[in-house]
Design a protein around this motif. Structure first.
Motif, short mmCIF file in Angstrom:
data_model
loop_
_atom_site.label_atom_id
_atom_site.label_comp_id
_atom_site.label_asym_id
_atom_site.label_seq_id
_atom_site.Cartn_x
_atom_site.Cartn_y
_atom_site.Cartn_z
N GLU A 62 1.61 2.82 -4.46
CA GLU A 62 3.03 3.02 -4.23
C GLU A 62 3.38 4.50 -4.17
O GLU A 62 4.22 4.93 -3.38
CB GLU A 62 3.83 2.31 -5.33
N LEU A 63 2.72 5.30 -5.00
CA LEU A 63 2.98 6.73 -5.02
C LEU A 63 2.62 7.39 -3.69
O LEU A 63 3.30 8.31 -3.22
CB LEU A 63 2.20 7.38 -6.16
N LEU A 64 1.54 6.92 -3.07
CA LEU A 64 1.13 7.47 -1.78
C LEU A 64 2.22 7.31 -0.73
O LEU A 64 2.38 8.16 0.15
CB LEU A 64 -0.15 6.78 -1.29
N ALA A 65 2.97 6.23 -0.81
CA ALA A 65 4.08 6.02 0.12
C ALA A 65 5.33 6.75 -0.35
O ALA A 65 6.07 7.32 0.47
CB ALA A 65 4.35 4.52 0.27
N PHE A 66 5.57 6.76 -1.65
CA PHE A 66 6.84 7.26 -2.19
C PHE A 66 7.03 8.76 -1.98
O PHE A 66 8.09 9.20 -1.50
CB PHE A 66 6.91 6.93 -3.69
N VAL A 67 6.04 9.56 -2.36
CA VAL A 67 6.24 11.02 -2.37
C VAL A 67 6.55 11.57 -0.98
O VAL A 67 7.55 12.27 -0.78
CB VAL A 67 5.03 11.73 -3.02
#
Length: 282
Positions: A62-67
């Motif tokens: 999810e972090l890979l998409a969020f940032v």
């Protein structure tokens, strides 16, 4: 190891498929490599600067998409910002509220307002306001827009506050270990501080205003409640908050995710088991 995986997983040098998937979930594709705006802190965009506080533990897909998404979204809106990933690395249960308290304390004097922002919630409507909430707390993910939570006192998901207003509330309670209820207690703190929650107006996209990335089929929430915790979960914590959060910063790392900058704080929270014995999994 997780940070290394995060750095390399969107490059040709990354680990083979399967690494970082110990919980059995599908590996998410890397975010599209659309050009990023080059600057996240352009002074001509205005006097205010946002600290985007993202409580986090082991949700790297999810972090890979969020940032990169949030960096692009805020830059397009000309919001000066810094993204803080508040990574809980101790062995206690997840404590979203304490992580936000730590992020507030560690975000520095060059930011003057915060966004308490879930990592699995992406704003899709560019009309959503992430500007300085001078008139009071601004709940971006309001009940009529959030895809899951629709009760009128809900203030979770994405909430903006000036640092002065957050201090007036003494931050969030540190007594909520595990998933849920810390937002409801914070709503009472907001009211107790004499502040009024404001919400978006004129948004016509309804429950399609946000993309919710969470997959409950393979990423279970920690909803365990022991008897004492059930009794505590609806009480207002009148003593604790910013004034007594106990933690240590293990490391602070500047990171780029698909070209988007963020700061990862590896945070060790501390727990007084005589006060909140439900902070452990035992």
């Amino acid at each position: 190891a997780s940070l290394l995986w995060l750095q390399l997983s969107c490059s040709g040098e990354g680990p083979a498929p399967g690494i970082g998937q110990s919980r059995g979930g599908p590996r998410q594709p890397c975010p599209p490599q659309a050009p990023l705006l080059p600057v996240e802190d352009e002074p001509s965009w205005g006097p205010h600067r946002l600290a985007l506080l993202v409580p986090f533990r082991e949700r790297f897909e999810e972090l890979l998409a969020f940032v990169p998404y949030m960096h692009r979204f805020l830059s397009k809106k000309r919001i000066r910002h810094q993204i803080f990933i508040l990574n809980q690395v101790d062995h206690f249960r997840f404590n979203r509220a304490s992580l936000i308290n730590v992020g507030f304390l560690e975000s520095g004097n060059d930011t003057d307002y915060i966004a308490m922002h879930d990592v699995d919630l992406l704003p899709l409507n560019e009309q959503l306001d992430y500007g300085f909430p001078e008139s009071g707390p601004f709940h971006v993910a309001s009940p009529e827009l959030h895809p899951l939570y629709h009760y009128k006192t809900y203030v979770g998901g994405i909430l903006l506050l000036t640092k002065q207003h957050y201090e007036m509330c003494n931050g969030m309670s540190n007594r909520f270990w595990g998933w849920g209820r810390e937002d409801d207690e914070f709503y009472r703190r907001i009211k107790g501080a004499g502040l009024q929650v404001r919400r978006p107006s004129g948004i016509t996209t309804g429950y399609e205003t946000f993309q919710h990335l969470h997959d409950p089929a393979w990423r279970k929430r920690d909803q365990k409640r022991i008897a004492a915790q059930k009794q505590e979960q609806f009480k207002v914590d009148r003593e604790g908050g910013l004034n007594n959060v106990r933690y240590r910063i293990e490391s602070r790392t500047a990171l780029s995710v698909a070209g988007a900058p963020c700061t990862v704080l590896n945070i060790l929270l501390d727990c007084d088991t005589s006060e909140t014995p439900w902070c452990t999994f035992g």
